[in-house]
Design a protein around this motif. Sequence first.
Motif, PDB file in Angstrom:
ATOM      1  N   UNK A  50       4.980  11.041   5.223  1.00  0.00           N
ATOM      2  CA  UNK A  50       4.586  12.421   4.898  1.00  0.00           C
ATOM      3  C   UNK A  50       5.118  12.845   3.529  1.00  0.00           C
ATOM      4  N   UNK A  51       4.900  11.947   2.567  1.00  0.00           N
ATOM      5  CA  UNK A  51       5.279  12.210   1.181  1.00  0.00           C
ATOM      6  C   UNK A  51       4.026  12.353   0.339  1.00  0.00           C
ATOM      7  N   UNK A  52       4.106  13.160  -0.674  1.00  0.00           N
ATOM      8  CA  UNK A  52       2.995  13.291  -1.601  1.00  0.00           C
ATOM      9  C   UNK A  52       3.390  12.603  -2.901  1.00  0.00           C
ATOM     10  N   UNK A  53       2.636  11.570  -3.229  1.00  0.00           N
ATOM     11  CA  UNK A  53       2.880  10.826  -4.465  1.00  0.00           C
ATOM     12  C   UNK A  53       1.634  10.951  -5.330  1.00  0.00           C
ATOM     13  N   UNK A  54       1.838  11.379  -6.550  1.00  0.00           N
ATOM     14  CA  UNK A  54       0.726  11.544  -7.481  1.00  0.00           C
ATOM     15  C   UNK A  54       0.156  10.178  -7.852  1.00  0.00           C
ATOM     16  N   UNK A  55      -1.134  10.136  -8.159  1.00  0.00           N
ATOM     17  CA  UNK A  55      -1.822   8.881  -8.474  1.00  0.00           C
ATOM     18  C   UNK A  55      -1.223   8.174  -9.691  1.00  0.00           C
ATOM     19  N   UNK A  56      -0.732   8.950 -10.654  1.00  0.00           N
ATOM     20  CA  UNK A  56      -0.173   8.315 -11.847  1.00  0.00           C
ATOM     21  C   UNK A  56       1.188   7.666 -11.579  1.00  0.00           C
ATOM     22  N   UNK A  57       1.802   7.936 -10.430  1.00  0.00           N
ATOM     23  CA  UNK A  57       3.094   7.348 -10.099  1.00  0.00           C
ATOM     24  C   UNK A  57       2.977   6.179  -9.120  1.00  0.00           C
ATOM     25  N   UNK A  58       1.782   5.873  -8.633  1.00  0.00           N
ATOM     26  CA  UNK A  58       1.602   4.817  -7.636  1.00  0.00           C
ATOM     27  C   UNK A  58       2.064   3.456  -8.150  1.00  0.00           C
ATOM     28  N   UNK A  59       1.709   3.104  -9.382  1.00  0.00           N
ATOM     29  CA  UNK A  59       2.093   1.805  -9.933  1.00  0.00           C
ATOM     30  C   UNK A  59       3.615   1.668 -10.031  1.00  0.00           C
ATOM     31  N   UNK A  60       4.256   2.743 -10.453  1.00  0.00           N
ATOM     32  CA  UNK A  60       5.716   2.729 -10.577  1.00  0.00           C
ATOM     33  C   UNK A  60       6.357   2.483  -9.212  1.00  0.00           C
ATOM     34  N   UNK A  75       0.846  -1.193   0.000  1.00  0.00           N
ATOM     35  CA  UNK A  75       0.000   0.000   0.000  1.00  0.00           C
ATOM     36  C   UNK A  75       0.884   1.246   0.000  1.00  0.00           C
ATOM     37  N   UNK A  76       1.186   1.733  -1.190  1.00  0.00           N
ATOM     38  CA  UNK A  76       2.085   2.870  -1.349  1.00  0.00           C
ATOM     39  C   UNK A  76       1.470   4.136  -0.753  1.00  0.00           C
ATOM     40  N   UNK A  77       0.157   4.292  -0.883  1.00  0.00           N
ATOM     41  CA  UNK A  77      -0.485   5.484  -0.311  1.00  0.00           C
ATOM     42  C   UNK A  77      -0.298   5.533   1.198  1.00  0.00           C
ATOM     43  N   UNK A  78      -0.428   4.374   1.851  1.00  0.00           N
ATOM     44  CA  UNK A  78      -0.265   4.328   3.303  1.00  0.00           C
ATOM     45  C   UNK A  78       1.182   4.620   3.696  1.00  0.00           C
ATOM     46  N   UNK A  79       2.126   4.041   2.969  1.00  0.00           N
ATOM     47  CA  UNK A  79       3.545   4.287   3.246  1.00  0.00           C
ATOM     48  C   UNK A  79       3.870   5.759   3.033  1.00  0.00           C
ATOM     49  N   UNK A  80       3.343   6.341   1.969  1.00  0.00           N
ATOM     50  CA  UNK A  80       3.581   7.758   1.690  1.00  0.00           C
ATOM     51  C   UNK A  80       2.990   8.624   2.795  1.00  0.00           C
TER      52      UNK A  80
END
Length: 89
Positions: free
Chosen positions: A13-23, A4-9
Amino acid sequence: MNIDIKHIAKLARLRIEDDQLDKFESEMQNIVGMVEKLPDIQDEMTLDPDNPMILRKDVAVQDKFTRQELMQNAPQVKAGCLVVPKTVE
C-alpha cells in the motif's frame, strides 16, 4: 532478475511515482543479490573461529509466574484484565 515494483508497492500500500520505479527496482535487485550471497547459518556461528557463538535452544518456560503476580505490575486492572487506553473511536 525482474522485480515487479508496482506489485510490491500495491501489496505494501505504497505509492511510488513512475519516474522512481527504475531506481527502486535496481535497489531491490541489489538487496536480493546481497541476501543471496549470505552464508547459511549452522549450529555454530564461526565469525570468530577462536570464540564461536553457540546458539541456545529455545525452550518455552511455562508456569513461571502466576497471573496474580503478573497483574501486580500492571498500572490498572479491572475484573482480572489489563486496562489499556482506548485506541479506536
